[in-house]
Motif scaffolding. Sequence first.
Motif, PDB file in Angstrom:
ATOM      1  N   LYS A 340       0.834  -1.215   0.000  1.00  0.00           N
ATOM      2  CA  LYS A 340       0.000   0.000   0.000  1.00  0.00           C
ATOM      3  C   LYS A 340       0.858   1.250   0.000  1.00  0.00           C
ATOM      4  CE  LYS A 340      -2.498  -1.127   3.619  1.00  0.00           C
ATOM      5  NZ  LYS A 340      -2.041  -2.524   3.817  1.00  0.00           N
ATOM      6  N   ASN A 341       2.055   1.130   0.551  1.00  0.00           N
ATOM      7  CA  ASN A 341       2.938   2.290   0.593  1.00  0.00           C
ATOM      8  C   ASN A 341       3.711   2.491  -0.697  1.00  0.00           C
ATOM      9  OD1 ASN A 341       2.202   2.975   3.201  1.00  0.00           O
ATOM     10  ND2 ASN A 341       3.793   1.732   4.138  1.00  0.00           N
ATOM     11  N   CYS A 342       3.401   1.657  -1.674  1.00  0.00           N
ATOM     12  CA  CYS A 342       4.011   1.813  -2.989  1.00  0.00           C
ATOM     13  C   CYS A 342       3.091   2.590  -3.923  1.00  0.00           C
ATOM     14  CB  CYS A 342       4.315   0.447  -3.597  1.00  0.00           C
ATOM     15  SG  CYS A 342       5.532  -0.481  -2.674  1.00  0.00           S
ATOM     16  N   HIS A 343       2.032   3.131  -3.386  1.00  0.00           N
ATOM     17  CA  HIS A 343       1.070   3.875  -4.186  1.00  0.00           C
ATOM     18  C   HIS A 343       0.731   5.198  -3.498  1.00  0.00           C
ATOM     19  CE1 HIS A 343      -0.135   0.203  -6.525  1.00  0.00           C
ATOM     20  NE2 HIS A 343       0.361  -0.358  -5.448  1.00  0.00           N
ATOM     21  N   PRO A 344       0.393   6.224  -4.271  1.00  0.00           N
ATOM     22  CA  PRO A 344      -0.101   7.452  -3.634  1.00  0.00           C
ATOM     23  C   PRO A 344      -1.420   7.159  -2.931  1.00  0.00           C
ATOM     24  CG  PRO A 344      -0.442   7.520  -6.014  1.00  0.00           C
ATOM     25  CD  PRO A 344       0.403   6.315  -5.739  1.00  0.00           C
ATOM     26  N   ARG A 345      -1.698   7.889  -1.890  1.00  0.00           N
ATOM     27  CA  ARG A 345      -2.898   7.617  -1.089  1.00  0.00           C
ATOM     28  C   ARG A 345      -4.168   7.698  -1.924  1.00  0.00           C
ATOM     29  NH1 ARG A 345      -2.094   7.114   4.142  1.00  0.00           N
ATOM     30  NH2 ARG A 345      -4.278   7.468   4.606  1.00  0.00           N
ATOM     31  N   THR A 346      -4.130   8.465  -3.002  1.00  0.00           N
ATOM     32  CA  THR A 346      -5.326   8.592  -3.835  1.00  0.00           C
ATOM     33  C   THR A 346      -5.696   7.298  -4.537  1.00  0.00           C
ATOM     34  OG1 THR A 346      -3.870   9.465  -5.572  1.00  0.00           O
ATOM     35  CG2 THR A 346      -5.062  11.070  -4.220  1.00  0.00           C
ATOM     36  N   SER A 347      -4.753   6.361  -4.666  1.00  0.00           N
ATOM     37  CA  SER A 347      -5.076   5.095  -5.333  1.00  0.00           C
ATOM     38  C   SER A 347      -4.982   3.898  -4.399  1.00  0.00           C
ATOM     39  CB  SER A 347      -4.156   4.877  -6.541  1.00  0.00           C
ATOM     40  OG  SER A 347      -2.814   4.775  -6.134  1.00  0.00           O
ATOM     41  N   VAL A 348      -4.659   4.137  -3.126  1.00  0.00           N
ATOM     42  CA  VAL A 348      -4.520   3.038  -2.179  1.00  0.00           C
ATOM     43  C   VAL A 348      -5.841   2.274  -2.034  1.00  0.00           C
ATOM     44  CG1 VAL A 348      -4.241   2.507   0.275  1.00  0.00           C
ATOM     45  CG2 VAL A 348      -2.564   3.936  -0.874  1.00  0.00           C
ATOM     46  N   HIS A 349      -6.964   2.975  -2.135  1.00  0.00           N
ATOM     47  CA  HIS A 349      -8.250   2.291  -1.967  1.00  0.00           C
ATOM     48  C   HIS A 349      -8.454   1.209  -3.019  1.00  0.00           C
ATOM     49  CE1 HIS A 349      -9.194   5.269  -5.070  1.00  0.00           C
ATOM     50  NE2 HIS A 349     -10.267   4.564  -5.354  1.00  0.00           N
ATOM     51  N   LEU A 350      -7.898   1.399  -4.214  1.00  0.00           N
ATOM     52  CA  LEU A 350      -8.017   0.381  -5.253  1.00  0.00           C
ATOM     53  C   LEU A 350      -7.173  -0.840  -4.906  1.00  0.00           C
ATOM     54  CD1 LEU A 350      -7.780   2.675  -8.416  1.00  0.00           C
ATOM     55  CD2 LEU A 350      -9.832   1.686  -7.406  1.00  0.00           C
ATOM     56  N   VAL A 351      -5.974  -0.592  -4.397  1.00  0.00           N
ATOM     57  CA  VAL A 351      -5.112  -1.686  -3.963  1.00  0.00           C
ATOM     58  C   VAL A 351      -5.804  -2.473  -2.852  1.00  0.00           C
ATOM     59  CG1 VAL A 351      -2.857  -2.275  -2.999  1.00  0.00           C
ATOM     60  CG2 VAL A 351      -3.065  -0.334  -4.560  1.00  0.00           C
ATOM     61  N   GLU A 352      -6.350  -1.756  -1.887  1.00  0.00           N
ATOM     62  CA  GLU A 352      -7.007  -2.411  -0.755  1.00  0.00           C
ATOM     63  C   GLU A 352      -8.218  -3.216  -1.207  1.00  0.00           C
ATOM     64  OE1 GLU A 352      -7.725   1.013   1.664  1.00  0.00           O
ATOM     65  OE2 GLU A 352      -5.940   0.649   2.916  1.00  0.00           O
ATOM     66  N   GLU A 353      -8.952  -2.692  -2.188  1.00  0.00           N
ATOM     67  CA  GLU A 353     -10.132  -3.409  -2.677  1.00  0.00           C
ATOM     68  C   GLU A 353      -9.732  -4.733  -3.339  1.00  0.00           C
ATOM     69  OE1 GLU A 353     -13.891  -2.871  -5.784  1.00  0.00           O
ATOM     70  OE2 GLU A 353     -12.625  -1.153  -5.272  1.00  0.00           O
ATOM     71  N   ILE A 354      -8.676  -4.692  -4.145  1.00  0.00           N
ATOM     72  CA  ILE A 354      -8.210  -5.925  -4.800  1.00  0.00           C
ATOM     73  C   ILE A 354      -7.772  -6.941  -3.751  1.00  0.00           C
ATOM     74  CG2 ILE A 354      -6.395  -6.893  -6.248  1.00  0.00           C
ATOM     75  CD1 ILE A 354      -6.438  -4.304  -7.884  1.00  0.00           C
ATOM     76  N   ILE A 355      -6.959  -6.507  -2.802  1.00  0.00           N
ATOM     77  CA  ILE A 355      -6.468  -7.420  -1.768  1.00  0.00           C
ATOM     78  C   ILE A 355      -7.627  -7.994  -0.960  1.00  0.00           C
ATOM     79  CG2 ILE A 355      -5.106  -7.571   0.355  1.00  0.00           C
ATOM     80  CD1 ILE A 355      -3.235  -5.446  -0.830  1.00  0.00           C
ATOM     81  N   ASP A 356      -8.576  -7.128  -0.591  1.00  0.00           N
ATOM     82  CA  ASP A 356      -9.703  -7.562   0.239  1.00  0.00           C
ATOM     83  C   ASP A 356     -10.550  -8.607  -0.476  1.00  0.00           C
ATOM     84  OD1 ASP A 356     -11.407  -7.188   2.664  1.00  0.00           O
ATOM     85  OD2 ASP A 356     -12.871  -6.538   1.153  1.00  0.00           O
ATOM     86  N   LYS A 357     -10.857  -8.369  -1.748  1.00  0.00           N
ATOM     87  CA  LYS A 357     -11.691  -9.319  -2.490  1.00  0.00           C
ATOM     88  C   LYS A 357     -10.955 -10.632  -2.734  1.00  0.00           C
ATOM     89  CE  LYS A 357     -14.869  -6.096  -4.731  1.00  0.00           C
ATOM     90  NZ  LYS A 357     -16.040  -6.656  -4.023  1.00  0.00           N
ATOM     91  N   PHE A 358      -9.651 -10.561  -2.968  1.00  0.00           N
ATOM     92  CA  PHE A 358      -8.868 -11.782  -3.126  1.00  0.00           C
ATOM     93  C   PHE A 358      -8.806 -12.544  -1.801  1.00  0.00           C
ATOM     94  CE2 PHE A 358      -5.948 -10.611  -6.981  1.00  0.00           C
ATOM     95  CZ  PHE A 358      -7.084 -10.520  -7.776  1.00  0.00           C
ATOM     96  N   ARG A 359      -8.570 -11.813  -0.720  1.00  0.00           N
ATOM     97  CA  ARG A 359      -8.431 -12.456   0.592  1.00  0.00           C
ATOM     98  C   ARG A 359      -9.734 -13.139   1.009  1.00  0.00           C
ATOM     99  NH1 ARG A 359      -4.680 -11.686   4.401  1.00  0.00           N
ATOM    100  NH2 ARG A 359      -3.949  -9.720   3.514  1.00  0.00           N
ATOM    101  N   ARG A 360     -10.864 -12.485   0.739  1.00  0.00           N
ATOM    102  CA  ARG A 360     -12.165 -13.041   1.108  1.00  0.00           C
ATOM    103  C   ARG A 360     -12.623 -14.173   0.182  1.00  0.00           C
ATOM    104  NH1 ARG A 360     -15.397  -9.730   4.409  1.00  0.00           N
ATOM    105  NH2 ARG A 360     -14.418  -7.748   5.008  1.00  0.00           N
ATOM    106  N   GLY A 361     -11.925 -14.324  -0.934  1.00  0.00           N
ATOM    107  CA  GLY A 361     -12.330 -15.355  -1.879  1.00  0.00           C
ATOM    108  C   GLY A 361     -13.444 -14.920  -2.808  1.00  0.00           C
ATOM    109  N   GLU A 362     -13.775 -13.627  -2.798  1.00  0.00           N
ATOM    110  CA  GLU A 362     -14.848 -13.137  -3.662  1.00  0.00           C
ATOM    111  C   GLU A 362     -14.395 -13.039  -5.117  1.00  0.00           C
ATOM    112  OE1 GLU A 362     -16.223  -9.435  -2.116  1.00  0.00           O
ATOM    113  OE2 GLU A 362     -16.645 -10.236  -0.112  1.00  0.00           O
TER     114      GLU A 362
END
Length: 571
Positions: A340-362
């Motif tokens: 997450k620290n490899c991205h500007p804060r303006t795009s961190v939410h996209l990184v988090e969304e990808i990780i979250d959906k992958f982690r949850r198995g969605e």
Amino acid sequence: MEQMKDNLPEVDMEKLRIVLDVKERYLSGALPLDEARAILRERVKTLRPYEIALAEQELKTFEDDECRKEDIQQMMVLFQDVLDRSRPDLPEDHPIMCYIRENDAMRGLLKQVEELAQYPVIKNQWLELYDELHKHRLHLSRKQNQLYSILERKGFDRPTTTMWLLDDFIRDEVRDARRLLEEDREEEFIAMQPVIVADILDLIEKEETVLYPTSLAMIRPDEFEEMKAGDREIGFAWIKVGAGNRTEESKKPLPATEAAGFASDLAALLGKYGFTGGSTPGQLLEVATGQMTLEQINLVYKHMPVDFSYVDENEIVRFYTDTDHRVFPRSKNVIGRDVKNCHPRTSVHLVEEIIDKFRRGEQDEVDFWINKPGLFIYIYYVAVRDEEGRFRGILEMMQDCTRIRSLEGSRTLLSWDKSNKAASKHSDAPYSAPATTPAPEAPSTTDKQAEGESEYVSCSCMKGASHAPKAPEAPQAEASTSTPAVEASAPERAKTATEITGATRLKDLLEQHSWLKAKLPEINPAFKMLSTPLARIMIPKATVAMMSERSGMPLTELIAQLQRVISEHKG
């Protein structure tokens, strides 16, 4: 993760609490300036820039966009009696001095902006000036991918979380102003110039007052030496920096934990999952479907036709394939870094969304692509899961598919024509496919940063390579316009290799000597970029003078080296 104060000289934390208290009361209007200064002189006495940084890091809660909102001039007025603001005495090629030299060059450009804004708009004059301002992205890219990265590992993440937003804001401001100029909206364009000048000067002041002195206090000399290679790969704005040699001190072996490179990292990873024995040269490892030595594994990754990056289940960047033909430049400083620290804060939410959906198995996969004239880059992310289905991280794959997309019909017979990409890399045949086939720039994470327009997200933290975002209008692409060399005339382009001048075009040299591109990195490592997809953008426009500026080599030395290599090949 290391603590910031552990990487600094001993600091009196009570003194820092006084500093923050006085600052906040002064800014709120509860404390007059004279009284605030008197308290600082009496109770603080002296203040080092890194002490301000530590106070902000340890004692102050994070506020969105705080770096942009804070008036650095107001701070300088408050701290002027106690703050050490001396300019460091460093070699010209020191990473911090390179930033400072670029700031000096930027100040000169801003004076030109102020002078030109007083007169009626002559569009071409402004376009030329904005071509120069555009190079500031190289300065920002190095900071975000190199400097922020190492500071973050040492516990100082304020640059990543606050200053990066200001960097991107200014980058976008310059881009938006140029668009106004191109659209002939002259009044709006001129109205933006004082704002741009003020914002850039504010950023420079924040860099030189706190960021750079703090970096000098936290980063060891050998670590600065290691940074130089990544800095040269990303490039410099307006200044020339020689390739240089490491000092004898910096050549001393580093501790094993720091000296471990790709091979040891991979061996440790294999060992974690039961594939032991990788530390012995030549020893076979039991991989999933076969046996390979660690050297063979490294070679396979080195020659992968696509780029891979791996982020583990803890969201830490663990690995990337460091191929010569990689799509976007990457820096080893991203290894061990929170993605997450490899991205500007303006795009961190996209990184988090990808990780979250992958982690949850969605979701198990998602893809992006960059489609520009003569260029098609494909980016694909897949969730990594073990045999029990547990989430173990994310694999990113990236490929320049421009040539693949252009293929038509069928080929079922062996052919060694120029469309065979492999032929040109190690052959002396009279063609150079890579020089005309591949082409862009930025770490997958960099596309967002460099252009500010692309929508895809990269989890590889390259930036630029590393602040995910050196992407596509990468600094490398900028190199093609970085030198005001005059384009060679037809007679000039026809000159032989022994008559190379600054105006000689790289494209013409490669047409005469198709094998030369593979030799250029031996002259200077910066020329490795000519084996990446960016080559399609760079080669048609580049002159020898541009190559000199880009690599930091004196023009006469570069010409001599080119002539030597060509002469030796003929011999």
